[in-house]
Design a protein around this motif. Sequence first.
Motif, short mmCIF file in Angstrom:
data_model
loop_
_atom_site.label_atom_id
_atom_site.label_comp_id
_atom_site.label_asym_id
_atom_site.label_seq_id
_atom_site.Cartn_x
_atom_site.Cartn_y
_atom_site.Cartn_z
N HIS A 11 26.58 55.65 76.93
CA HIS A 11 26.74 54.17 76.70
C HIS A 11 25.57 53.36 77.36
O HIS A 11 25.14 52.26 76.75
CB HIS A 11 28.10 53.67 77.16
N PHE A 12 25.07 53.95 78.36
CA PHE A 12 23.91 53.17 78.79
C PHE A 12 22.75 53.21 77.74
O PHE A 12 22.26 51.89 77.67
CB PHE A 12 23.63 54.01 80.02
N CYS A 13 22.59 54.29 77.34
CA CYS A 13 21.70 54.17 76.08
C CYS A 13 21.66 53.43 74.59
O CYS A 13 20.99 52.79 74.54
CB CYS A 13 21.41 55.66 75.48
N ILE A 14 23.09 53.50 74.46
CA ILE A 14 23.27 52.28 73.44
C ILE A 14 23.25 51.01 73.88
O ILE A 14 22.65 50.12 73.17
CB ILE A 14 24.75 52.75 72.77
N ALA A 15 23.74 50.64 74.91
CA ALA A 15 23.64 49.34 75.57
C ALA A 15 22.38 48.84 75.64
O ALA A 15 22.01 47.89 75.31
CB ALA A 15 24.36 49.10 76.85
N PHE A 16 21.59 49.89 76.15
CA PHE A 16 19.91 49.35 76.61
C PHE A 16 19.37 48.95 74.98
O PHE A 16 18.74 47.99 74.82
CB PHE A 16 19.20 50.59 77.20
N ALA A 17 19.63 50.01 74.05
CA ALA A 17 19.13 49.78 72.68
C ALA A 17 19.43 48.33 72.21
O ALA A 17 18.63 47.53 71.49
CB ALA A 17 19.27 51.05 71.79
N VAL A 18 20.66 48.14 72.16
CA VAL A 18 21.22 46.82 71.39
C VAL A 18 20.69 45.75 72.00
O VAL A 18 20.27 44.72 71.55
CB VAL A 18 22.72 46.69 71.32
N ALA A 19 20.98 45.66 73.55
CA ALA A 19 20.40 44.45 74.47
C ALA A 19 18.87 44.35 74.08
O ALA A 19 18.36 43.15 74.12
CB ALA A 19 20.57 44.70 75.99
N TYR A 20 18.00 45.35 74.22
CA TYR A 20 16.33 45.23 73.85
C TYR A 20 16.23 44.76 72.38
O TYR A 20 15.53 43.89 72.39
CB TYR A 20 15.91 46.53 74.09
N ALA A 21 17.23 45.35 71.39
CA ALA A 21 16.63 44.84 70.03
C ALA A 21 17.15 43.35 70.03
O ALA A 21 16.45 42.65 69.23
CB ALA A 21 17.78 45.69 69.13
N LEU A 22 18.13 42.92 70.55
CA LEU A 22 18.43 41.54 70.42
C LEU A 22 17.67 40.52 71.41
O LEU A 22 17.45 39.26 70.87
CB LEU A 22 19.86 41.28 71.06
N THR A 23 17.05 41.09 72.41
CA THR A 23 16.35 39.91 73.44
C THR A 23 14.83 40.31 73.34
O THR A 23 14.10 39.55 73.59
CB THR A 23 16.87 40.23 74.65
N GLY A 24 14.48 41.86 73.09
CA GLY A 24 12.93 42.02 73.11
C GLY A 24 12.58 42.14 74.62
O GLY A 24 11.44 42.45 74.81
N SER A 25 13.31 42.07 75.60
CA SER A 25 13.10 42.12 76.74
C SER A 25 13.74 43.80 77.52
O SER A 25 14.87 43.69 77.71
CB SER A 25 13.90 40.98 77.62
N VAL A 26 12.66 44.49 78.04
CA VAL A 26 13.12 45.33 78.63
C VAL A 26 14.04 45.19 80.07
O VAL A 26 14.87 46.04 80.23
CB VAL A 26 11.95 46.33 78.99
N ALA A 27 13.44 44.21 80.70
CA ALA A 27 14.36 43.50 81.84
C ALA A 27 15.86 43.39 81.69
O ALA A 27 16.89 43.83 82.15
CB ALA A 27 13.74 42.51 82.54
N VAL A 28 15.79 42.59 80.73
CA VAL A 28 17.32 42.17 80.14
C VAL A 28 18.08 43.36 79.55
O VAL A 28 19.38 43.68 79.96
CB VAL A 28 17.43 41.01 79.11
N GLY A 29 17.38 44.13 78.66
CA GLY A 29 18.09 45.37 78.31
C GLY A 29 18.59 46.47 79.27
O GLY A 29 19.52 46.83 79.33
N GLY A 30 17.58 46.30 80.34
CA GLY A 30 17.94 47.29 81.47
C GLY A 30 19.06 46.84 82.26
O GLY A 30 19.97 47.61 82.76
N LEU A 31 19.11 45.60 82.47
CA LEU A 31 20.33 44.93 83.30
C LEU A 31 21.27 45.14 82.44
O LEU A 31 22.63 45.40 83.14
CB LEU A 31 19.94 43.39 83.56
N VAL A 32 21.64 44.97 81.40
CA VAL A 32 22.85 44.82 80.45
C VAL A 32 23.16 46.36 80.38
O VAL A 32 24.26 46.73 80.48
CB VAL A 32 22.59 44.18 79.11
N ALA A 33 22.25 47.28 80.43
CA ALA A 33 22.41 48.57 80.26
C ALA A 33 23.06 49.30 81.46
O ALA A 33 23.82 50.28 81.49
CB ALA A 33 21.42 49.41 79.57
N ALA A 34 22.70 48.64 82.57
CA ALA A 34 23.14 49.12 84.01
C ALA A 34 24.39 48.86 84.16
O ALA A 34 25.27 49.35 84.71
CB ALA A 34 22.35 48.75 84.97
N VAL A 35 24.99 47.41 83.81
CA VAL A 35 26.10 46.73 84.26
C VAL A 35 27.19 46.96 83.23
O VAL A 35 28.41 47.23 83.58
CB VAL A 35 25.83 45.07 84.48
N GLU A 36 27.00 46.94 82.18
CA GLU A 36 28.19 46.89 81.01
C GLU A 36 28.79 48.21 80.98
O GLU A 36 29.93 48.36 80.96
CB GLU A 36 27.62 46.24 79.61
#
Length: 74
Positions: A11-36
């Motif tokens: 789930h972490f990997c999928i959440a990071f990929a989706v958040a990164y694809a939507l925002t283009g931000s590694v920081a936002v992708g990482g935060l979403v991937a860690a919390v969600e």
Amino acid sequence: MLKTVTFTLMHFCIAFAVAYALTGSVAVGGLVAAVEPLCNSVGFYFHEKIWKRFEKGDEPRQEIPRHAWLHHHA
């Protein structure tokens, strides 16, 4: 518990990929991937526990016929 851990990693990997694809931000992708996924995994753990209780309740009861009880305890 291993099932929950592997589910969390996937789930972490999928959440990071989706958040990164939507925002283009590694920081936002990482935060979403860690919390969600962590929140979702806690929910998944309790979901499994609840379903196990329901599955237990679905088992047909096997009652001992009265005559069998009388023969074994006379």
